[in-house]
Scaffold this motif. Structure first.
Motif, short mmCIF file in Angstrom:
data_model
loop_
_atom_site.label_atom_id
_atom_site.label_comp_id
_atom_site.label_asym_id
_atom_site.label_seq_id
_atom_site.Cartn_x
_atom_site.Cartn_y
_atom_site.Cartn_z
N VAL A 156 4.77 -3.84 6.58
CA VAL A 156 4.20 -4.94 5.80
C VAL A 156 4.77 -6.29 6.24
O VAL A 156 4.04 -7.27 6.40
CB VAL A 156 4.43 -4.72 4.29
N VAL A 159 3.07 -7.53 9.34
CA VAL A 159 1.71 -8.00 9.07
C VAL A 159 1.75 -9.38 8.43
O VAL A 159 0.95 -10.26 8.77
CB VAL A 159 0.95 -6.99 8.17
N LYS A 160 2.68 -9.59 7.53
CA LYS A 160 2.81 -10.91 6.89
C LYS A 160 3.17 -11.98 7.92
O LYS A 160 2.67 -13.11 7.85
CB LYS A 160 3.86 -10.85 5.78
N TYR A 211 0.29 2.34 4.57
CA TYR A 211 0.41 1.40 3.46
C TYR A 211 -0.02 2.10 2.18
O TYR A 211 -1.12 2.67 2.12
CB TYR A 211 -0.46 0.16 3.68
N ASP A 215 1.13 -1.65 -1.35
CA ASP A 215 1.44 -2.40 -0.11
C ASP A 215 0.24 -3.22 0.33
O ASP A 215 0.37 -4.40 0.69
CB ASP A 215 1.80 -1.44 1.03
N TYR A 216 -0.90 -2.57 0.34
CA TYR A 216 -2.13 -3.22 0.81
C TYR A 216 -2.47 -4.41 -0.08
O TYR A 216 -2.81 -5.50 0.41
CB TYR A 216 -3.26 -2.21 0.84
N ASP A 218 -0.44 -6.16 -1.79
CA ASP A 218 0.56 -7.19 -1.48
C ASP A 218 0.14 -7.98 -0.25
O ASP A 218 0.23 -9.22 -0.22
CB ASP A 218 1.91 -6.51 -1.26
N ILE A 219 -0.32 -7.29 0.79
CA ILE A 219 -0.82 -7.96 2.00
C ILE A 219 -2.02 -8.84 1.68
O ILE A 219 -2.11 -9.99 2.13
CB ILE A 219 -1.17 -6.92 3.07
N TYR A 222 -0.83 -11.95 -0.17
CA TYR A 222 -0.10 -12.83 0.73
C TYR A 222 -1.07 -13.60 1.62
O TYR A 222 -0.91 -14.80 1.84
CB TYR A 222 0.87 -12.00 1.59
#
Length: 492
Positions: A156, A159-160, A211, A215-216, A218-219, A222
């Protein structure tokens, strides 16, 4: 201001005398109370606090005042358009929407000294913004990049970080390639073995990963805070070995294949005449839709070489109907144009111009991602240690010197949804390797997608990029230094 290093290049830039200096008394003001405006103001204040140590106050105020940076909305601008007006006394930023203001802030950060990108207060740095006016708006509505997290899994945090890079250059879509032969990367609660089994490996036999839905989400959040929309892709009916190994009933023979850790393509397919296959696909789409606020679901559709065309076509048509039944729009690789495309569908042109033309003839939009120009995993040249070159060697000039609306005869600007730069990760397993492959080509393609063709200039771009090296170095980006700009002279 006209000498500022701005990437991508704005529509209009004019200079005036003097500059505005940010100090401990500077305030960031929001002139219009609308959801999303605080994101841009907060982003700017946090950026400056991180580098300068100044704790700038963010306040609501209907009119600008001396010593302030004032952000407001103006309906006269295009939705993603903006204007920045800098004088010695104040900075006035107007945007057609909160997104327009965010892009203005990204331009403003490039007007500041390069040290604004580095954490820690800098002694002796004068935080001045040159006076003048910038007016700007994007050429294409969809400006995206794809990150393949299936061939190699990326955490994660990585990716961020990629989202941060996209935001800086005014990209507004991140396409996540979440499933392939080598790995299934998104939790689907109704089919738990997808991640338990299918997510357990990757190219080369590493541990893989996935994920959770949290998690997903959260992405997604973000990205949304940076005005970037996530487009999730579940590739089908081919590129599906990870799913087939998890649930053998999705195979025509009912047997689970071995997990796959190689890089070949085109050998796997769902059994398209089984009812369970469509129940599976519907469940996956339904759960994805529930956690994806953006308008698009990508259904893949590429390189399904072992799926007979008479099976492929009805499968793609039925999956489109599933996606639209949940209120989303379909994107698929250009092969989906062999099927009857639904009115809201988009074909992503990556390989065959005739497929893109077929999509346009059906009234569909086209997302432009030519492998010979926009694939960020292609080697720069024969000496590049990462990447592939089945499409072409893509040096910096190849990534910059093209125009989407002139790429295929019969596909004009009105047919184009936008531009996307994919990064496939067969040979790429770390964030440093990602950075090396995407920079500086990600910047080149941002200008192709944002800046009008009449304003783009290769010589200008080379000079601006060479000057931008210092900023990327301060950001600790592991970028490729193209020999094409080694001899370019820039001001120190």
């Amino acid at each position: 201001m006209e000498d500022a290093v701005l990437l991508p290049l704005p529509q209009e830039v004019s200079s005036a005398k003097g500059s505005f200096e940010i100090d401990g008394n500077t305030e960031v003001l929001i002139g219009f109370d609308m959801e999303g405006m605080d994101l841009s103001a907060g982003f700017l204040a946090n950026l400056l606090k991180n580098s300068t140590g100044l704790n700038l106050q963010v306040k609501n105020q209907k009119l600008p005042s001396d010593g302030s940076i004032w952000l407001t909305l103006n309906d006269d601008f295009a939705a993603e358009g903006y204007q920045i007006e800098v004088s010695e006394n104040q900075v006035i930023i107007q945007g057609g929407s909160p997104a327009g203001l965010f892009y203005a802030v990204q331009t403003l950060r490039m007007l500041l000294p390069n040290e604004v990108e580095k954490a820690g207060s800098y002694e002796g740095v004068s935080w001045k913004i040159p006076a003048g006016i910038i007016k700007d708006a994007p050429t294409y509505d969809y400006r995206g990049s794809m990150l393949d997290v299936s061939r190699h899994f990326f955490e994660v945090a990585d990716v961020k970080k990629y989202i941060d890079y996209l935001a800086m250059y005014k990209y507004n879509y991140l396409h996540l390639h979440l499933s392939d032969d080598q790995g299934w990367r998104i939790e689907i609660k109704s089919w738990p073995k997808l991640t338990e089994i299918g997510g357990s490996t990757q190219v080369g036999g590493g541990k893989g990963g996935f994920y959770t839905q949290e998690d997903y989400k959260d992405i997604v959040q973000y990205a949304a805070d940076r005005f970037i929309t996530i487009v999730p892709e579940i590739d089908m009916p081919g590129h599906t070995n990870a799913a087939l190994a998890s649930y053998p009933e999705l195979n025509c023979d009912g047997e689970a294949p071995d997990l796959y850790t190689g890089t070949e393509v085109g050998f796997s397919t769902f059994c398209t005449d089984k009812e369970v296959t469509y129940q599976f696909v519907d469940d996956v789409i339904r759960e994805l839709v529930e956690i994806t606020p953006g308008p698009y679901i990508h259904i893949g559709g590429d390189e399904s070489h072992v799926t007979a065309l008479e099976d492929y076509i009805p499968f793609i048509e039925q999956v489109q109907d599933m996606v639209t039944s949940y209120g989303k729009q379909v994107i698929g690789w250009d092969e989906i144009a062999h099927a009857a495309l639904r009115p809201s569908a988009t074909a992503q042109y990556w390989a065959k111009a005739e497929n893109a033309k077929m999509a346009v003839e059906q009234g569909a939009k086209v997302l432009i991602s030519p492998a010979t120009r926009a694939y960020l995993d292609m080697q720069y040249d024969s000496t590049t240690r990462l990447g592939l070159h089945w499409a072409a060697y893509v040096e910096l000039d190849s990534a910059y010197l093209w125009e989407p609306s002139e790429l295929v005869e019969g596909i004009n600007k009105e047919n184009i949804l936008g531009v996307e730069a994919p990064l496939w990760t067969e040979t790429i397993s770390t964030l440093d390797e990602v950075e090396y492959m995407v920079f500086p080509r990600l910047i080149a393609i941002s200008e192709v997608a944002w800046t009008d063709a009449k304003d783009r200039n290769w010589e200008s771009f080379k000079k601006r990029l060479k000057s931008h090296y210092k900023r990327m170095e301060l950001m600790d980006i592991d970028f490729y230094k193209s020999p094409l700009i080694d001899s370019v002279e820039v001001k120190k």
